[in-house]
Scaffold this motif. Structure first.
Motif, PDB file in Angstrom:
ATOM      1  N   ARG A   1      43.620  14.157 -67.200  1.00  0.00           N
ATOM      2  CA  ARG A   1      43.507  14.416 -65.760  1.00  0.00           C
ATOM      3  C   ARG A   1      42.337  13.645 -65.165  1.00  0.00           C
ATOM      4  O   ARG A   1      42.431  13.098 -64.068  1.00  0.00           O
ATOM      5  CB  ARG A   1      43.378  15.915 -65.509  1.00  0.00           C
ATOM      6  CG  ARG A   1      44.667  16.646 -65.863  1.00  0.00           C
ATOM      7  CD  ARG A   1      44.541  18.130 -65.756  1.00  0.00           C
ATOM      8  NE  ARG A   1      44.385  18.500 -64.362  1.00  0.00           N
ATOM      9  CZ  ARG A   1      43.884  19.648 -63.953  1.00  0.00           C
ATOM     10  NH1 ARG A   1      43.487  20.545 -64.827  1.00  0.00           N
ATOM     11  NH2 ARG A   1      43.780  19.921 -62.679  1.00  0.00           N
ATOM     12  N   LEU A   2      41.233  13.583 -65.893  1.00  0.00           N
ATOM     13  CA  LEU A   2      40.076  12.829 -65.441  1.00  0.00           C
ATOM     14  C   LEU A   2      40.411  11.339 -65.334  1.00  0.00           C
ATOM     15  O   LEU A   2      40.076  10.680 -64.345  1.00  0.00           O
ATOM     16  CB  LEU A   2      38.905  13.056 -66.392  1.00  0.00           C
ATOM     17  CG  LEU A   2      37.573  12.434 -66.025  1.00  0.00           C
ATOM     18  CD1 LEU A   2      37.112  12.865 -64.638  1.00  0.00           C
ATOM     19  CD2 LEU A   2      36.525  12.802 -67.060  1.00  0.00           C
TER      20      LEU A   2
ATOM     21  N   CYS B   1      35.704  18.052 -73.767  1.00  0.00           N
ATOM     22  CA  CYS B   1      36.790  18.627 -72.984  1.00  0.00           C
ATOM     23  C   CYS B   1      38.087  18.492 -73.774  1.00  0.00           C
ATOM     24  O   CYS B   1      38.151  17.774 -74.768  1.00  0.00           O
ATOM     25  CB  CYS B   1      36.910  17.946 -71.622  1.00  0.00           C
ATOM     26  SG  CYS B   1      37.395  16.213 -71.678  1.00  0.00           S
ATOM     27  N   THR B   2      39.109  19.165 -73.307  1.00  0.00           N
ATOM     28  CA  THR B   2      40.410  19.085 -73.960  1.00  0.00           C
ATOM     29  C   THR B   2      41.056  17.728 -73.667  1.00  0.00           C
ATOM     30  O   THR B   2      40.658  17.017 -72.727  1.00  0.00           O
ATOM     31  CB  THR B   2      41.350  20.181 -73.442  1.00  0.00           C
ATOM     32  OG1 THR B   2      41.612  19.946 -72.062  1.00  0.00           O
ATOM     33  CG2 THR B   2      40.750  21.572 -73.634  1.00  0.00           C
TER      34      THR B   2
ATOM     35  N   GLU C   1      43.980  17.295 -72.460  1.00  0.00           N
ATOM     36  CA  GLU C   1      44.613  17.407 -71.140  1.00  0.00           C
ATOM     37  C   GLU C   1      43.595  17.151 -70.029  1.00  0.00           C
ATOM     38  O   GLU C   1      43.885  16.451 -69.054  1.00  0.00           O
ATOM     39  CB  GLU C   1      45.257  18.789 -70.964  1.00  0.00           C
ATOM     40  CG  GLU C   1      45.894  18.991 -69.602  1.00  0.00           C
ATOM     41  CD  GLU C   1      46.980  17.972 -69.274  1.00  0.00           C
ATOM     42  OE1 GLU C   1      47.144  17.675 -68.070  1.00  0.00           O
ATOM     43  OE2 GLU C   1      47.650  17.472 -70.179  1.00  0.00           O
ATOM     44  N   THR C   2      42.392  17.705 -70.146  1.00  0.00           N
ATOM     45  CA  THR C   2      41.363  17.473 -69.139  1.00  0.00           C
ATOM     46  C   THR C   2      40.981  15.996 -69.111  1.00  0.00           C
ATOM     47  O   THR C   2      40.803  15.414 -68.038  1.00  0.00           O
ATOM     48  CB  THR C   2      40.128  18.348 -69.405  1.00  0.00           C
ATOM     49  OG1 THR C   2      40.520  19.725 -69.333  1.00  0.00           O
ATOM     50  CG2 THR C   2      39.024  18.092 -68.401  1.00  0.00           C
TER      51      THR C   2
ATOM     52  N   ILE D   1      39.499  19.624 -61.910  1.00  0.00           N
ATOM     53  CA  ILE D   1      38.980  19.305 -63.239  1.00  0.00           C
ATOM     54  C   ILE D   1      37.717  20.112 -63.501  1.00  0.00           C
ATOM     55  O   ILE D   1      36.806  20.126 -62.683  1.00  0.00           O
ATOM     56  CB  ILE D   1      38.688  17.800 -63.377  1.00  0.00           C
ATOM     57  CG1 ILE D   1      39.992  17.011 -63.231  1.00  0.00           C
ATOM     58  CG2 ILE D   1      37.996  17.489 -64.693  1.00  0.00           C
ATOM     59  CD1 ILE D   1      39.811  15.521 -63.182  1.00  0.00           C
ATOM     60  N   VAL D   2      37.671  20.756 -64.670  1.00  0.00           N
ATOM     61  CA  VAL D   2      36.503  21.534 -65.075  1.00  0.00           C
ATOM     62  C   VAL D   2      36.018  21.006 -66.425  1.00  0.00           C
ATOM     63  O   VAL D   2      36.784  20.959 -67.383  1.00  0.00           O
ATOM     64  CB  VAL D   2      36.841  23.033 -65.188  1.00  0.00           C
ATOM     65  CG1 VAL D   2      35.648  23.817 -65.719  1.00  0.00           C
ATOM     66  CG2 VAL D   2      37.293  23.577 -63.851  1.00  0.00           C
ATOM     67  N   LEU D   3      34.766  20.571 -66.467  1.00  0.00           N
ATOM     68  CA  LEU D   3      34.126  20.183 -67.735  1.00  0.00           C
ATOM     69  C   LEU D   3      33.163  21.309 -68.096  1.00  0.00           C
ATOM     70  O   LEU D   3      32.079  21.418 -67.529  1.00  0.00           O
ATOM     71  CB  LEU D   3      33.372  18.850 -67.575  1.00  0.00           C
ATOM     72  CG  LEU D   3      34.219  17.636 -67.229  1.00  0.00           C
ATOM     73  CD1 LEU D   3      33.343  16.403 -67.034  1.00  0.00           C
ATOM     74  CD2 LEU D   3      35.260  17.379 -68.304  1.00  0.00           C
TER      75      LEU D   3
ATOM     76  N   ARG E   1      30.011  18.558 -60.635  1.00  0.00           N
ATOM     77  CA  ARG E   1      30.859  19.723 -60.944  1.00  0.00           C
ATOM     78  C   ARG E   1      31.727  20.093 -59.746  1.00  0.00           C
ATOM     79  O   ARG E   1      32.933  20.321 -59.868  1.00  0.00           O
ATOM     80  CB  ARG E   1      29.991  20.916 -61.359  1.00  0.00           C
ATOM     81  CG  ARG E   1      30.786  22.132 -61.786  1.00  0.00           C
ATOM     82  CD  ARG E   1      29.887  23.326 -62.076  1.00  0.00           C
ATOM     83  NE  ARG E   1      28.675  22.989 -62.789  1.00  0.00           N
ATOM     84  CZ  ARG E   1      28.558  22.907 -64.112  1.00  0.00           C
ATOM     85  NH1 ARG E   1      29.591  23.156 -64.867  1.00  0.00           N
ATOM     86  NH2 ARG E   1      27.418  22.592 -64.679  1.00  0.00           N
TER      87      ARG E   1
END
Length: 61
Positions: free
Chosen positions: A47-48, A40-41, A43-44, A14-16, A6
């Motif tokens: 980014r990942l 996640c979205t 978009e996330t 990045i936030v999961l 995290r």
């Protein structure tokens, strides 16, 4: 380990939201804990992928 992941993801923005320990896997003998990454979205996810595959536009499709 979930906290370390995290924190590492947060350092790259990045936030999961569902990231955490899968407590049911602790019941195995011997315990084999798994990290639940969750949902996640889109978009996330993009980014990942960009972090995992730097230099490739949007990661792999």
């Amino acid at each position: 380990m979930a906290g370390e992941l995290r924190d590492a993801l947060a350092r790259v923005g990045i936030v999961l939201p569902s990231l955490g320990l899968d407590v049911l896997t602790l019941a195995a003998d011997p315990p084999r804990p798994l990290i639940e990454l969750g949902r996640c979205t889109v978009e996330t996810a993009r980014r990942l992928a960009a972090v995992v595959l730097p230099g490739e536009e949007g990661g792999r499709s």
